[in-house]
Scaffold this active site. Structure first.
Site, PDB file in Angstrom:
ATOM      1  N   HIS A  27       0.885  -1.354   0.015  1.00  0.00           N
ATOM      2  CA  HIS A  27       0.069   0.073   0.201  1.00  0.00           C
ATOM      3  C   HIS A  27       0.636   1.239   0.256  1.00  0.00           C
ATOM      4  O   HIS A  27       1.242   1.768   1.063  1.00  0.00           O
ATOM      5  CB  HIS A  27      -0.874  -0.021   1.135  1.00  0.00           C
ATOM      6  CG  HIS A  27      -1.795  -1.247   1.408  1.00  0.00           C
ATOM      7  ND1 HIS A  27      -1.357  -2.489   1.536  1.00  0.00           N
ATOM      8  CD2 HIS A  27      -3.374  -1.270   1.095  1.00  0.00           C
ATOM      9  CE1 HIS A  27      -2.403  -3.237   1.475  1.00  0.00           C
ATOM     10  NE2 HIS A  27      -3.625  -2.408   1.247  1.00  0.00           N
ATOM     11  N   HIS A 260      -4.088   3.419  -3.619  1.00  0.00           N
ATOM     12  CA  HIS A 260      -4.006   3.226  -2.059  1.00  0.00           C
ATOM     13  C   HIS A 260      -3.390   1.780  -1.863  1.00  0.00           C
ATOM     14  O   HIS A 260      -2.576   1.665  -0.967  1.00  0.00           O
ATOM     15  CB  HIS A 260      -5.562   2.910  -1.713  1.00  0.00           C
ATOM     16  CG  HIS A 260      -5.828   2.210  -0.627  1.00  0.00           C
ATOM     17  ND1 HIS A 260      -5.806   2.733   0.790  1.00  0.00           N
ATOM     18  CD2 HIS A 260      -5.993   1.066  -0.151  1.00  0.00           C
ATOM     19  CE1 HIS A 260      -5.858   1.841   1.705  1.00  0.00           C
ATOM     20  NE2 HIS A 260      -6.315   0.708   1.092  1.00  0.00           N
ATOM     21  N   GLU A 409     -17.605  -2.708  24.698  1.00  0.00           N
ATOM     22  CA  GLU A 409     -16.794  -3.801  24.972  1.00  0.00           C
ATOM     23  C   GLU A 409     -15.669  -4.168  23.907  1.00  0.00           C
ATOM     24  O   GLU A 409     -14.430  -4.468  24.297  1.00  0.00           O
ATOM     25  CB  GLU A 409     -17.915  -4.970  24.420  1.00  0.00           C
ATOM     26  CG  GLU A 409     -19.016  -5.428  25.677  1.00  0.00           C
ATOM     27  CD  GLU A 409     -20.143  -4.493  25.369  1.00  0.00           C
ATOM     28  OE1 GLU A 409     -21.018  -4.624  26.196  1.00  0.00           O
ATOM     29  OE2 GLU A 409     -19.948  -3.478  24.441  1.00  0.00           O
ATOM     30  N   HIS A 471     -29.822 -13.020  25.005  1.00  0.00           N
ATOM     31  CA  HIS A 471     -28.917 -12.993  26.114  1.00  0.00           C
ATOM     32  C   HIS A 471     -28.351 -14.202  26.331  1.00  0.00           C
ATOM     33  O   HIS A 471     -27.683 -14.547  27.284  1.00  0.00           O
ATOM     34  CB  HIS A 471     -29.273 -12.347  27.157  1.00  0.00           C
ATOM     35  CG  HIS A 471     -29.455 -10.682  27.059  1.00  0.00           C
ATOM     36  ND1 HIS A 471     -30.210  -9.985  26.116  1.00  0.00           N
ATOM     37  CD2 HIS A 471     -29.017  -9.810  27.740  1.00  0.00           C
ATOM     38  CE1 HIS A 471     -30.005  -8.762  26.135  1.00  0.00           C
ATOM     39  NE2 HIS A 471     -29.278  -8.540  27.237  1.00  0.00           N
TER      40      HIS A 471
END
Length: 657
Positions: A27, A260, A409, A471
């Site tokens: 890159h 890129h 999280e 859950h």
């Protein structure tokens, strides 16, 4: 005549072109655009010693946009790290020191494995937190730890949701020694940035309690230098330096997505080097004056800082002997001098959830381990992650060991990686098992980086009950087990939970996930904390001749033992094997495995209230849950999915024939 600055930057850019062209892969876009940023940082500010690459008080640098690795490798080579021109020529080749994305512990000078966009930012946040924590952990601790953390990101990193979790956390924690460079080239792989992104990045950082500085021209090293100087003066906020660059600077495809992730090629590469950089030299050529310039700046500054630090540390050791000894003994994530090898006495006949047992074990171990930090994603009361003998880690009090990660999280787990990458402290994080999906990429990164991260995952099965399928974890345990180089431990009772914590804290190069129950589990007469380290053992043997082996984990071990009693009354003799950690069990070798299980493959039955995926390796017959759960009282849900003594007995009877 070119100045040494111009010549050095031309050299860096040319090395990037040559490195990527030689590999025919890589890159070049960001590498060429960001070269002046890293040149300015390394030659004028970054404090690190290439002769002592693991020096604890060095500045940290994280290349969050890890795809621009050719730039980092070029900088490390010029700066005097053990990375040769031949290593650059082996870019992206098997077993080379220059892999496609930077890898910690693989290439000298690389402070973090990076590449999955956004994770580098979060790891840098963790490093900055560790710097604050360690400085506060010792008397006059800033004599031992006092450095900056730098990170370079691109537009892609800032589009990932993880970046905002991390930016928000860093602003809240007032990590003033964290400096982020944003390469604002306004191009992503698929095209111009405005195809997918139109937010005001500066306002976003300001809203997250960051300082924001801007450099209009990415080639203006004086402006970059001034921005870094100003950022280093911040007293209460991290700083983002927005640098407007041109992707693929100098190439015929500059400013477009075409540069890129594709090599420039020989023709465009040569033309760019000669006509734009005015660098007419053979491939991989480095002028001697450039090498000398890096020796006179980066290397000289780092060596001087290191020598001064070692003198100051020697003086510190005389004035604060016990603190200095403790500091040295806790480097390299090794807790062997502090980890007790004996386990407490447990109350026979007692019953407790393994999440509660984990909280108790955590606090017991904390009494002897002074560098343990952790917390949860806003579920400390449910996952039992609070350290009772310590306060909270806050901007106003860095001495606390409890970290309030908020409902972040992914950032929590990724920042934990950064804290461990920093060295000097050990950490744990916690949330419900079903939400392991939110942080899985960071778990994978910990495993790749050989970091002893600890994850506390509670509410471990359909026994969650009324909260229902959203859950109740099903596939998450199999997912964690599928990650290479991680130990996933699901303890069956309080004794095994202590053993699980001991194994996790003993590890220095592999992460550990503790899978914990919400419901109470009985203390099993045959359980053994020490044997958790072997991954599996006979927890309740057969009476005479074994007919079947029941292989169980967690709450299902007690279920298997209850079924064992009833089966014996029916003339079926079974052995119950507790397998808290399949990974550790597999490491014991065939002899131990065969002796422990004791029966051939076709007489093995696995029992686990989660997905059966992966259990076929160990047992022919698998009791599990291969569909989403149900909402209702836990006992009713468990019965609905056929995890009762009668169900286990019925299966054994059918197999007995």
């Amino acid at each position: 005549m070119k100045t040494i600055d111009q010549l050095s930057i031309a050299t860096i850019r040319s090395l990037c072109i040559d490195t990527i062209n030689k590999a025919n892969s890589g890159h070049p876009g960001m590498a060429l655009g960001s070269a002046p940023i890293l040149y300015t940082l390394f030659t004028k500010h970054l404090v690190s010693n290439p002769n002592e690459p693991d020096w604890i008080n060095r500045d940290r640098f994280v290349l969050s946009a890890g795809h621009a690795s050719a730039l980092l490798y070029s900088m490390l080579h010029l700066s005097g790290y053990k990375l040769s021109i031949d290593d650059l020529k082996q870019f992206r080749q098997v077993d080379s020191l220059t892999p496609g994305h930077p890898e910690f512990h693989h290439t000298q000078g690389v402070d973090a494995t990076s590449g999955p966009l956004g994770q580098g930012i979060a790891q840098a946040v963790g490093m900055a937190m560790a710097e604050k924590a360690l400085a506060a952990a010792y008397a006059k601790g800033n004599k031992l730890i006092d450095h900056y953390t730098y990170v370079l990101c691109g537009d892609g990193c800032l589009q990932e949701g993880l970046s905002q979790e991390s930016i928000s956390l860093a602003g809240h924690q007032k990590l003033n020694k964290l400096i982020l460079f944003y390469d604002a080239n306004q191009v992503t792989l698929d095209g111009s940035l405005d195809l997918s992104f139109s937010e005001n990045v500066k306002m976003r950082f300001l809203a997250s309690e960051w300082n924001v500085l801007e450099v209009a021209d990415g080639n203006d090293i004086d402006a970059i230098d001034e921005a870094i100087k100003k950022a280093k003066k911040s007293k209460d906020k991290p700083t983002m330096i927005m640098v407007h660059t041109i992707i693929g600077y100098g190439s015929s495809k500059q400013g477009t997505s075409k540069v890129h992730g594709s090599p420039l090629g020989e023709e465009d590469g040569k033309k760019t080097k000669v006509e734009v950089y005015h660098f007419d030299h053979p491939d991989f050529y480095v002028p001697e004056e450039v090498y000398q310039h890096f020796k006179d700046t980066f290397a000289k500054r780092g060596e001087k800082a290191y020598d001064e630090y070692m003198k100051e540390k020697e003086k510190y050791a005389k004035e604060h002997e016990s603190e200095a000894i403790r500091f040295d003994s806790l480097m390299h994530l090794d807790l062997s001098l502090y980890l007790p090898d004996v386990f407490p006495n447990f109350v026979e006949g007692s019953s407790t959830s393994t999440r509660a047992a984990s909280g108790k074990a955590l606090n017991d171990y904390m009494l002897s381990i002074p560098n343990l930090y952790g917390g949860s994603a806003d579920v400390a009361g449910s996952v039992m992650t609070k350290l009772n003998c310590s306060g909270d880690f806050t901007p106003n009090d860095r001495s606390g060991h409890n970290i309030n990660w908020g409902i972040r999280e992914f950032a929590m787990a990724s920042a934990q990686n950064g804290m461990l990458l920093h060295d000097g402290i050990r950490t744990y994080v916690g949330c419900f098992l079903v939400f392991a999906d939110y942080l899985k990429p960071a778990v994978r990164m910990a495993a790749i980086s050989h970091l002893p991260a600890i994850y506390l995952f509670s509410h471990d099965s359909i026994a969650v009950g009324e909260d229902g399928p959203t859950h109740q974890p099903i596939e998450q345990l199999a997912m964690l087990r599928s990650i290479p180089h991680i130990h996933v431990i699901r303890p069956a009772d309080e004794r095994e939970t202590y053993g699980a914590w001991h194994a996790a804290l003993k590890s220095t190069d592999a992460p550990t996930a503790l899978i914990l129950s919400r419901q109470n589990l009985p203390l099993l007469p045959g359980s053994d904390a020490a044997k958790v380290a072997r991954g599996g053992y006979v927890v309740s043997p057969e009476k005479k001749k074994v007919d079947f082996a029941l292989l169980a984990t967690g709450s299902e071990v007690s279920l298997a033992i209850e079924a064992q009693k009833k089966l014996l009354e029916l003339g079926i003799d079974v052995r119950v094997v507790s397998l808290p950690c399949l990974e550790l069990f597999a490491e014991q070798g065939e002899e131990y495995i065969d002796k422990t299980i004791g029966v051939p493959y076709e007489k093995r039955i696995s029992i686990e209230m989660l997905s059966t995926f992966g259990w076929a390796k160990w047992a022919k017959h698998n009791m599990g849950v291969d569909q989403f759960g149900a909402s209702g009282p836990a006992k009713q849900v468990i019965a609905k999915f056929h995890f009762t003594v009668d169900d286990v007995v019925a299966l054994c009877q059918r197999l007995k024939g």
